[in-house]
Design a protein around this motif. Structure first.
Motif, PDB file in Angstrom:
ATOM      1  N   GLN A 166       0.812  -1.211   0.000  1.00  0.00           N
ATOM      2  CA  GLN A 166       0.000   0.000   0.000  1.00  0.00           C
ATOM      3  C   GLN A 166       0.851   1.268   0.000  1.00  0.00           C
ATOM      4  O   GLN A 166       1.925   1.312   0.608  1.00  0.00           O
ATOM      5  CB  GLN A 166      -0.904   0.020   1.238  1.00  0.00           C
ATOM      6  CG  GLN A 166      -1.859  -1.162   1.337  1.00  0.00           C
ATOM      7  CD  GLN A 166      -2.948  -1.104   0.290  1.00  0.00           C
ATOM      8  OE1 GLN A 166      -3.721  -0.145   0.225  1.00  0.00           O
ATOM      9  NE2 GLN A 166      -3.012  -2.127  -0.568  1.00  0.00           N
ATOM     10  N   PHE A 168       0.144   5.603   0.485  1.00  0.00           N
ATOM     11  CA  PHE A 168      -0.827   6.638   0.830  1.00  0.00           C
ATOM     12  C   PHE A 168      -0.129   7.997   0.815  1.00  0.00           C
ATOM     13  O   PHE A 168       0.830   8.201   1.562  1.00  0.00           O
ATOM     14  CB  PHE A 168      -1.417   6.400   2.224  1.00  0.00           C
ATOM     15  CG  PHE A 168      -2.038   5.052   2.417  1.00  0.00           C
ATOM     16  CD1 PHE A 168      -3.390   4.847   2.170  1.00  0.00           C
ATOM     17  CD2 PHE A 168      -1.274   3.979   2.849  1.00  0.00           C
ATOM     18  CE1 PHE A 168      -3.968   3.597   2.356  1.00  0.00           C
ATOM     19  CE2 PHE A 168      -1.842   2.724   3.039  1.00  0.00           C
ATOM     20  CZ  PHE A 168      -3.188   2.532   2.792  1.00  0.00           C
ATOM     21  N   LEU A 173      -4.957  11.509   3.496  1.00  0.00           N
ATOM     22  CA  LEU A 173      -5.106  11.078   4.882  1.00  0.00           C
ATOM     23  C   LEU A 173      -5.749  12.162   5.736  1.00  0.00           C
ATOM     24  O   LEU A 173      -5.584  13.353   5.483  1.00  0.00           O
ATOM     25  CB  LEU A 173      -3.749  10.700   5.474  1.00  0.00           C
ATOM     26  CG  LEU A 173      -2.987   9.568   4.776  1.00  0.00           C
ATOM     27  CD1 LEU A 173      -1.641   9.344   5.447  1.00  0.00           C
ATOM     28  CD2 LEU A 173      -3.812   8.290   4.771  1.00  0.00           C
ATOM     29  N   ARG A 192      -8.054   7.590   6.521  1.00  0.00           N
ATOM     30  CA  ARG A 192      -8.213   8.169   5.186  1.00  0.00           C
ATOM     31  C   ARG A 192      -9.391   9.132   5.130  1.00  0.00           C
ATOM     32  O   ARG A 192     -10.411   8.917   5.790  1.00  0.00           O
ATOM     33  CB  ARG A 192      -8.381   7.048   4.161  1.00  0.00           C
ATOM     34  CG  ARG A 192      -7.120   6.224   3.954  1.00  0.00           C
ATOM     35  CD  ARG A 192      -7.378   4.966   3.179  1.00  0.00           C
ATOM     36  NE  ARG A 192      -8.107   3.999   3.989  1.00  0.00           N
ATOM     37  CZ  ARG A 192      -8.429   2.782   3.566  1.00  0.00           C
ATOM     38  NH1 ARG A 192      -8.109   2.394   2.342  1.00  0.00           N
ATOM     39  NH2 ARG A 192      -9.085   1.949   4.356  1.00  0.00           N
ATOM     40  N   ALA A 207      -4.724  -0.433   5.646  1.00  0.00           N
ATOM     41  CA  ALA A 207      -4.241   0.896   6.026  1.00  0.00           C
ATOM     42  C   ALA A 207      -3.618   0.877   7.417  1.00  0.00           C
ATOM     43  O   ALA A 207      -3.429   1.933   8.029  1.00  0.00           O
ATOM     44  CB  ALA A 207      -5.384   1.910   5.983  1.00  0.00           C
TER      45      ALA A 207
END
Length: 283
Positions: A166, A168, A173, A192, A207
């Motif tokens: 993953q 991000f 976020l 998120r 996550a």
């Protein structure tokens, strides 16, 4: 303060009093908490502080502590009250014979503090990146703009393997949830913007990374969480940067592990084919 550069040295740290801040330098040594060593030094503006206390400590010591304002320090915001007293970076422990001197500095500080309520922004600098640490189920890394989770086949759940590694960006976020590795079910979860509060357990949530004995220790995972939280609060849209190509040897190793999961019945034929194709596309 009465003059700039005054220094009060205690166990594990020394505080240097400036006209507008307190510079805290943490010692390095076997007895110094690892979190303090990881922080190195911190400059705390006086407007980030709400109060000062001086109390009797254990075994012939006194404790000088400054109280950060809520919202002023990303480290304390990420910790959310989970630090042990011995790991509080705002405590200075001194021999009892220095109590009079400590009281002098406490009084001086009290006379300079003018703010008490929550801060509208972070006033203390976050830990500097890039940062990384090993969790039980994967490696977390942060370069200041993007958080990456790379799963370990020996620890990651099948749900995480199916989701794949993953990435991000801080722009997507909304915050960070840190649960100390010193308690049951410790983890780091990224919150998120486009998702509600996750109901999934951390070991099933792509996550999140989970901690364990020797994995995600406080002195590694908490500064990481604080740095991400600070970046999220100050983020602004930036142009996307193409992801670098993966090492072919690394891809081959991931496919081998995927095959082992497939043979063990943890991944279906369809899931194996899809994930293998995704990995090959990264070459």
């Amino acid at each position: 303060m009465s003059r700039m550069g005054d220094v009060l040295a205690g166990f594990h740290a020394a505080w240097e009093f400036e006209s507008d801040s307190v510079l805290i330098r943490y010692e390095r040594g076997i007895r110094t908490p690892k979190l303090f060593q990881a922080l190195g030094e911190r400059r705390v503006p006086l407007d980030a502080l709400a109060g000062v206390t001086l109390t009797r400590g254990r075994r012939g010591t006194v404790v000088l502590r400054v109280e950060p304002r809520p919202g002023a320090d990303p480290l304390m915001e990420a910790a959310a009250g989970q630090l042990k007293e011995s790991g509080d970076p705002y405590r200075l422990v001194l021999p009892a014979e220095r109590e009079v001197l400590a009281e002098y500095y406490a009084d001086e500080l009290r006379g300079l503090l003018t703010e008490t309520g929550p801060a509208d922004r972070f006033l203390v600098d976050p830990p500097k990146g890039p940062l990384s640490f090993k969790a039980y189920d994967g490696k977390a890394s942060f370069d200041g703009r993007t958080v990456n989770f790379r799963w370990f086949w020996t620890g990651a759940s099948s749900a995480k393997w199916k989701a794949g590694d993953q990435s991000f960006s801080v722009e997507e976020l909304n915050g960070v949830e840190w649960r100390s590795p010193e308690v049951f079910e410790g983890h780091l979860r990224l919150l998120r913007r486009d998702a509600g509060e996750s109901a999934a357990a951390a070991d099933q949530d792509p996550a999140a990374v989970v901690f364990g004995l020797g994995y995600g220790p406080v002195h590694e995972s908490l500064p990481f969480a604080a740095a991400v939280l600070a970046a999220v609060r100050t983020s602004s849209p930036v142009a996307a940067v193409p992801a670098p190509r993966r090492d072919p040897a690394d891809i081959a190793e991931r496919i081998r592990h995927l095959g082992e999961l497939h043979q063990a019945g943890l991944v279906t034929d369809e899931e194996f084919s899809v994930k293998k194709a995704q990995l090959l596309a990264e070459l």
